[in-house]
Design a protein around this motif. Structure first.
Motif: not given
Length: 348
Positions: A311-328
């Motif tokens: 689910h996080l991959k889908i949110l990332r692909a939609a540019t709604l979520v990113e990963v910074k310093s091992s945190k979403y």
């Protein structure tokens, strides 16, 4: 606390550069088909799977070498150094072939900032001390240390032969047969972006072109280069070269289907699809409170790790979520722009 600004200094902005070429699309295809981590999320997944079944054996072997050693990174670095002076494959191949050994290694080693250029140069010359320093400076990017070690140890003649072979064979098999159609799509997007660039400031334009990425000026970065691509949709691919931040951004639906005024923007569709699921909405609400690690998300929402990661991959692909310093982290600008994007679509 009250603050009175009497400095009179305006915020600095980077300069926007636009470019497109079938050569970029070829390199991106080689990178995408060897990226097992993101392969399932690619829009062209089914097309790539068909290509894998019919691929010439020689190309298949070269792609295994790419996957093992991440030599797609070499192609990206070399294309930036080449600066697409000619879109002809044979001229790019000749450019690779003519490069001296030390210069080729220097180009292939990752750029990590102006302050590290001397370290990069000495590493290309074979300095063990500089090689270790470069690996330490890039340790946050998982594949960089092993990639740097590979560049240090590889036989340059062997590397040249591999790069020329994989690039030429991929282009001939998968780019050349659709080159006219593909070039038209990239050109459409390039021209559309050139028009919109005049109507926005630099940061607004980057956010609009990439589907929500908020990129603020960084030290030593004077330019942002935007390159449209079809291969890696829905992902934006980010990179750095000397003085420049690069975004290989997904072309818009409008550029693919020119003239269809009822066709919505790709990221508008992806955002609504991503939010149209209970689990992902719960994740968005959770990340609205603060940043979380994958482990924390699974515990808070009582999910299995593989389910949460999907689910996080889908949110990332939609540019709604990113990963910074091992945190979403929630991309606030992308989330907040949904209504404006919908309004723009309805009124276009």
């Amino acid at each position: 606390m009250y603050v009175l600004n009497i400095a009179g200094r305006q915020r600095e902005y980077y300069q926007i550069l636009l470019d497109y070429s079938l050569l970029w699309e070829s390199a991106l295809g080689i990178a995408a088909i060897t990226n097992s981590r993101l392969f399932d999320t690619l829009e062209k997944k089914s097309e790539f799977e068909r290509q894998l079944e019919t691929m010439p054996r020689e190309l298949s072997l070269e792609l295994k070498y790419v996957e093992k050693n991440n030599t797609w990174k070499c192609l990206f670095q070399l294309l930036h150094s080449y600066q697409i002076t000619s879109p002809e494959v044979n001229k790019f191949v000749a450019y690779i072939n003519d490069l001296p050994e030390e210069e080729l290694k220097f180009i292939c080693l990752p750029y990590i900032g102006d302050n590290a250029q001397e370290i990069r140069k000495r590493a290309a010359q074979g300095s063990k001390e500089s090689l270790h320093a470069l690996k330490d400076l890039t340790s946050e990017i998982s594949f960089f240390p092993t990639y740097i070690e590979f560049i240090n140890q590889v036989n340059v003649a062997e590397l040249k032969n591999h790069l020329i072979s994989v690039f030429s064979k991929w282009y001939e098999s998968f780019i050349h047969p659709i080159s006219e159609e593909l070039n038209t799509i990239l050109k459409n997007d390039f021209e559309n972006k050139a028009v919109m660039q005049k109507k926005m400031n630099a940061e607004e334009f980057v956010g609009w072109a990439t589907g929500g990425i908020s990129y603020v000026p960084e030290p030593s970065i004077q330019n942002v280069l935007l390159i449209p691509q079809l291969t890696y949709r829905p992902w934006n691919i980010e990179s750095y070269i000397e003085g420049t931040k690069v975004f290989y951004y997904p072309v818009s639906n409008e550029s693919i289907n020119l003239g269809d005024r009822y066709l919505p923007n790709y990221f508008l569709i992806q955002k609504h699809k991503a939010l149209g699921d209970e689990v992902r909405l719960r994740m968005v609400k959770l990340l609205f409170e603060r940043d979380y690690t994958l482990q924390e998300i699974t515990e808070k929402l009582e999910l299995g790790k593989s389910t949460a990661h999907h689910h996080l991959k889908i949110l990332r692909a939609a540019t709604l979520v990113e990963v910074k310093s091992s945190k979403y982290r929630l991309r606030d600008a992308s989330l907040n722009s949904i209504y404006k994007e919908l309004e723009l679509y309805l009124n276009q």
